[in-house]
Design a protein around this motif. Structure first.
Motif, PDB file in Angstrom:
ATOM      1  N   SER A   8      20.441  -8.341 -28.190  1.00 51.94           N
ATOM      2  CA  SER A   8      20.182  -7.132 -27.702  1.00 51.94           C
ATOM      3  C   SER A   8      20.657  -6.145 -26.861  1.00 51.94           C
ATOM      4  CB  SER A   8      18.819  -6.258 -27.320  1.00 51.94           C
ATOM      5  OG  SER A   8      18.680  -4.934 -27.671  1.00 51.94           O
ATOM      6  N   THR A   9      22.213  -5.579 -27.052  1.00 47.63           N
ATOM      7  CA  THR A   9      22.395  -4.795 -25.595  1.00 47.63           C
ATOM      8  C   THR A   9      21.269  -4.236 -24.584  1.00 47.63           C
ATOM      9  OG1 THR A   9      24.730  -4.353 -27.619  1.00 47.63           O
ATOM     10  CG2 THR A   9      24.809  -2.799 -25.602  1.00 47.63           C
ATOM     11  N   VAL A  10      20.854  -3.512 -25.497  1.00 43.21           N
ATOM     12  CA  VAL A  10      19.589  -2.347 -24.505  1.00 43.21           C
ATOM     13  C   VAL A  10      18.748  -3.291 -23.624  1.00 43.21           C
ATOM     14  CG1 VAL A  10      17.515  -0.962 -24.594  1.00 43.21           C
ATOM     15  CG2 VAL A  10      19.625  -0.498 -26.547  1.00 43.21           C
ATOM     16  N   ALA A  11      18.913  -4.421 -24.346  1.00 43.04           N
ATOM     17  CA  ALA A  11      17.416  -5.570 -23.193  1.00 43.04           C
ATOM     18  C   ALA A  11      18.727  -6.037 -22.242  1.00 43.04           C
ATOM     19  CB  ALA A  11      17.602  -6.430 -24.427  1.00 43.04           C
ATOM     20  N   THR A  12      19.693  -6.497 -22.869  1.00 44.14           N
ATOM     21  CA  THR A  12      20.418  -6.894 -21.193  1.00 44.14           C
ATOM     22  C   THR A  12      21.266  -5.857 -20.596  1.00 44.14           C
ATOM     23  OG1 THR A  12      22.011  -8.743 -23.937  1.00 44.14           O
ATOM     24  CG2 THR A  12      22.822  -7.885 -21.838  1.00 44.14           C
ATOM     25  N   VAL A  13      20.848  -4.227 -20.843  1.00 47.37           N
ATOM     26  CA  VAL A  13      21.566  -3.651 -20.158  1.00 47.37           C
ATOM     27  C   VAL A  13      20.821  -3.444 -19.562  1.00 47.37           C
ATOM     28  CG1 VAL A  13      21.824  -1.458 -19.603  1.00 47.37           C
ATOM     29  CG2 VAL A  13      23.323  -2.603 -21.399  1.00 47.37           C
ATOM     30  N   LEU A  14      19.095  -3.674 -19.603  1.00 51.87           N
ATOM     31  CA  LEU A  14      18.228  -3.384 -19.035  1.00 51.87           C
ATOM     32  C   LEU A  14      17.541  -4.646 -18.349  1.00 51.87           C
ATOM     33  CD1 LEU A  14      15.420  -1.722 -21.180  1.00 51.87           C
ATOM     34  CD2 LEU A  14      16.529  -0.931 -19.611  1.00 51.87           C
ATOM     35  N   THR A  15      17.982  -5.544 -18.515  1.00 51.61           N
ATOM     36  CA  THR A  15      17.506  -7.138 -17.550  1.00 51.61           C
ATOM     37  C   THR A  15      18.901  -7.198 -16.898  1.00 51.61           C
ATOM     38  OG1 THR A  15      17.249  -8.045 -19.727  1.00 51.61           O
ATOM     39  CG2 THR A  15      18.242  -9.178 -17.733  1.00 51.61           C
ATOM     40  N   LEU A  16      19.993  -6.730 -16.839  1.00 51.45           N
ATOM     41  CA  LEU A  16      20.821  -6.629 -15.729  1.00 51.45           C
ATOM     42  C   LEU A  16      20.365  -6.291 -14.241  1.00 51.45           C
ATOM     43  CD1 LEU A  16      23.452  -7.302 -14.655  1.00 51.45           C
ATOM     44  CD2 LEU A  16      24.353  -5.100 -15.517  1.00 51.45           C
ATOM     45  N   LEU A  17      19.929  -4.746 -15.087  1.00 51.74           N
ATOM     46  CA  LEU A  17      19.840  -3.659 -13.826  1.00 51.74           C
ATOM     47  C   LEU A  17      18.515  -3.896 -12.803  1.00 51.74           C
ATOM     48  CD1 LEU A  17      19.695  -0.367 -15.650  1.00 51.74           C
ATOM     49  CD2 LEU A  17      21.593  -0.508 -14.004  1.00 51.74           C
ATOM     50  N   ALA A  18      18.118  -4.467 -14.165  1.00 51.75           N
ATOM     51  CA  ALA A  18      16.344  -5.134 -12.782  1.00 51.75           C
ATOM     52  C   ALA A  18      16.734  -5.986 -12.268  1.00 51.75           C
ATOM     53  CB  ALA A  18      15.307  -5.334 -14.670  1.00 51.75           C
ATOM     54  N   ALA A  19      17.824  -7.010 -12.741  1.00 51.59           N
ATOM     55  CA  ALA A  19      18.442  -8.180 -11.903  1.00 51.59           C
ATOM     56  C   ALA A  19      18.561  -8.168 -10.432  1.00 51.59           C
ATOM     57  CB  ALA A  19      19.274  -9.201 -12.583  1.00 51.59           C
ATOM     58  N   VAL A  20      19.583  -6.794 -10.978  1.00 49.87           N
ATOM     59  CA  VAL A  20      20.517  -6.230  -9.852  1.00 49.87           C
ATOM     60  C   VAL A  20      19.236  -5.552  -8.563  1.00 49.87           C
ATOM     61  CG1 VAL A  20      21.911  -3.972  -8.594  1.00 49.87           C
ATOM     62  CG2 VAL A  20      22.556  -5.305 -11.210  1.00 49.87           C
ATOM     63  N   ALA A  21      18.043  -4.904  -9.437  1.00 51.54           N
ATOM     64  CA  ALA A  21      16.575  -4.929  -8.540  1.00 51.54           C
ATOM     65  C   ALA A  21      16.832  -5.525  -7.480  1.00 51.54           C
ATOM     66  CB  ALA A  21      16.264  -3.537  -9.316  1.00 51.54           C
ATOM     67  N   PHE A  22      16.787  -6.692  -8.883  1.00 54.50           N
ATOM     68  CA  PHE A  22      15.662  -8.009  -7.918  1.00 54.50           C
ATOM     69  C   PHE A  22      16.292  -8.238  -6.653  1.00 54.50           C
ATOM     70  CE2 PHE A  22      14.072 -11.820  -8.002  1.00 54.50           C
ATOM     71  CZ  PHE A  22      12.475 -12.001  -7.898  1.00 54.50           C
ATOM     72  N   VAL A  23      17.565  -8.631  -7.271  1.00 53.03           N
ATOM     73  CA  VAL A  23      18.707  -9.163  -5.847  1.00 53.03           C
ATOM     74  C   VAL A  23      19.053  -8.358  -5.218  1.00 53.03           C
ATOM     75  CG1 VAL A  23      21.494  -9.629  -4.906  1.00 53.03           C
ATOM     76  CG2 VAL A  23      20.052 -10.378  -7.205  1.00 53.03           C
ATOM     77  N   ALA A  24      19.108  -6.526  -5.171  1.00 60.31           N
ATOM     78  CA  ALA A  24      19.259  -6.209  -3.364  1.00 60.31           C
ATOM     79  C   ALA A  24      18.107  -6.097  -2.883  1.00 60.31           C
ATOM     80  CB  ALA A  24      19.235  -4.136  -4.212  1.00 60.31           C
ATOM     81  N   LEU A  25      16.658  -5.763  -3.479  1.00 61.41           N
ATOM     82  CA  LEU A  25      15.758  -5.909  -2.524  1.00 61.41           C
ATOM     83  C   LEU A  25      15.600  -6.939  -1.714  1.00 61.41           C
ATOM     84  CD1 LEU A  25      12.638  -5.073  -1.805  1.00 61.41           C
ATOM     85  CD2 LEU A  25      11.552  -5.972  -4.578  1.00 61.41           C
ATOM     86  N   ALA A  26      15.709  -8.392  -2.432  1.00 56.43           N
ATOM     87  CA  ALA A  26      15.713  -9.374  -1.602  1.00 56.43           C
ATOM     88  C   ALA A  26      16.833  -9.268  -0.525  1.00 56.43           C
ATOM     89  CB  ALA A  26      15.864 -10.603  -2.225  1.00 56.43           C
ATOM     90  N   VAL A  27      18.458  -9.309  -0.445  1.00 54.86           N
ATOM     91  CA  VAL A  27      19.111  -8.745   0.263  1.00 54.86           C
ATOM     92  C   VAL A  27      18.608  -7.552   1.578  1.00 54.86           C
ATOM     93  CG1 VAL A  27      21.616  -7.921   0.733  1.00 54.86           C
ATOM     94  CG2 VAL A  27      21.595  -8.830  -1.224  1.00 54.86           C
ATOM     95  N   VAL A  28      17.817  -6.702   0.889  1.00 52.09           N
ATOM     96  CA  VAL A  28      17.477  -5.819   1.945  1.00 52.09           C
ATOM     97  C   VAL A  28      16.508  -6.171   3.109  1.00 52.09           C
ATOM     98  CG1 VAL A  28      16.197  -3.570   2.592  1.00 52.09           C
ATOM     99  CG2 VAL A  28      18.307  -3.675   0.246  1.00 52.09           C
ATOM    100  N   LEU A  29      15.278  -7.106   2.667  1.00 48.87           N
ATOM    101  CA  LEU A  29      14.511  -7.610   3.105  1.00 48.87           C
ATOM    102  C   LEU A  29      14.917  -8.649   4.314  1.00 48.87           C
ATOM    103  CD1 LEU A  29      11.839  -8.695   0.805  1.00 48.87           C
ATOM    104  CD2 LEU A  29      11.192  -7.211   2.465  1.00 48.87           C
ATOM    105  N   VAL A  30      16.303  -9.767   3.448  1.00 51.04           N
ATOM    106  CA  VAL A  30      16.950 -10.379   5.092  1.00 51.04           C
ATOM    107  C   VAL A  30      17.664  -9.902   5.780  1.00 51.04           C
ATOM    108  CG1 VAL A  30      18.467 -13.025   4.793  1.00 51.04           C
ATOM    109  CG2 VAL A  30      16.703 -12.555   2.799  1.00 51.04           C
ATOM    110  N   VAL A  31      17.702  -9.013   5.060  1.00 53.74           N
ATOM    111  CA  VAL A  31      19.085  -8.650   6.119  1.00 53.74           C
ATOM    112  C   VAL A  31      18.362  -7.151   7.291  1.00 53.74           C
ATOM    113  CG1 VAL A  31      21.006  -6.855   6.475  1.00 53.74           C
ATOM    114  CG2 VAL A  31      21.342  -8.270   4.877  1.00 53.74           C
ATOM    115  N   THR A  32      17.191  -7.005   7.236  1.00 55.11           N
ATOM    116  CA  THR A  32      16.789  -5.980   7.998  1.00 55.11           C
ATOM    117  C   THR A  32      15.288  -6.633   8.608  1.00 55.11           C
ATOM    118  OG1 THR A  32      14.543  -5.234   5.671  1.00 55.11           O
ATOM    119  CG2 THR A  32      16.812  -4.366   6.520  1.00 55.11           C
ATOM    120  N   GLN A  33      14.441  -7.970   7.911  1.00 53.09           N
ATOM    121  CA  GLN A  33      14.032  -8.186   8.847  1.00 53.09           C
ATOM    122  C   GLN A  33      14.303  -9.777   9.555  1.00 53.09           C
ATOM    123  OE1 GLN A  33      10.539  -7.177   8.517  1.00 53.09           O
ATOM    124  NE2 GLN A  33      11.724  -5.637   7.260  1.00 53.09           N
TER     125      GLN A  33
END
Length: 241
Positions: free
Chosen positions: A12-37
């Motif tokens: 599903s294209t919609v499911a793939t896009v939503l999964t991609l957005l969730a993955a990007v947010a997941f990685v971004a959160l982890a990077v922010v935690l590592v860089v700031t903490q």
């Protein structure tokens, strides 16, 4: 009702896009935690080690360290997951102090009601107790938090990047109705690597909260999972339907 599957997400294209957005947010959160903490991960620990002795018993939480005698009024040892051993202390003025411990020894396990201990107070909390020539930190003692956030990054970033890669790969070839085995294998690898990251700190717990020990457990598991994904891709035959 049909159950969701890895290939179903990528179909599903919609499911793939939503999964991609969730993955990007997941990685971004982890990077922010590592860089700031991570850079400030020893700030409280450094302040504690550098704290001078208080000239007199502080009337309120202070940045200096004060040592005083306590009487143990209660000890509660537990083996329940997520629960800490605790000890109730009373100072010479009759004030009660509650303390908790992340390990059983070398002091808390041998304490009984009525025992005397020497406690170190910093910022209004007992950070360490000593008795019979042994000392033990309480859970109020500051820690080196760098390993904690680096481990969190290890758990979150690799699987997040793998999920994002699988989704981008699929979106780049969305003309095909069926995702390739490589796409499904990449998404499956992400799931496996995520769980490997969750279990690695438990396996390495004997070394304490140690990033290098955790990585030493995680890396072989990730390699084996990657080999399995490669075998699935190259020897699996037709694309997943």
């Amino acid at each position: 009702m049909p159950q969701p599957s890895l290939s179903g997400v990528l179909r599903s294209t919609v499911a793939t896009v939503l999964t991609l957005l969730a993955a990007v947010a997941f990685v971004a959160l982890a990077v922010v935690l590592v860089v700031t903490q991570v850079p400030d991960g020893t700030r409280d620990l450094d302040a504690y080690r550098a704290a001078p002795r208080c000239p007199a018993a502080p009337a309120r939480p202070a940045e200096c360290r004060w040592t005083q005698e306590f009487t143990v009024t209660g000890v509660h040892l537990t083996s329940k997951r997520g629960k800490l051993d605790t000890a109730s202390l009373r100072d010479a003025n009759g004030h009660g102090w509650e303390t908790a411990y992340t390990s059983r020894g070398p002091v808390i396990g041998d304490l009984d009601r009525g025992d005397r201990v020497t406690g170190t107070v910093w910022r209004g909390r007992v950070t360490e107790i000593a008795a019979r020539g042994e000392s033990q930190e309480t859970d109020a003692a500051p820690d080196d938090l760098r390993a904690r956030f680096l481990i969190a990054g290890l758990i979150m970033i690799p699987p997040g990047l793998l999920v994002a890669a699988a989704c981008v790969w699929r979106l780049g070839r969305r003309a095909g109705p069926i995702p390739s085995r490589g796409m499904v294998a990449t998404l499956g690898l992400a799931v496996g690597v995520f769980f490997a990251g969750l279990f690695s700190p438990l396996v390495a717990s004997a070394a304490g909260e140690d990033f290098r020990a955790t990585a030493a457990v995680w890396l072989p598991a990730a390699v084996l999972l990657a080999v399995g994904a490669r075998v699935y891709t190259t020897r699996g035959g037709a694309p997943v339907k």
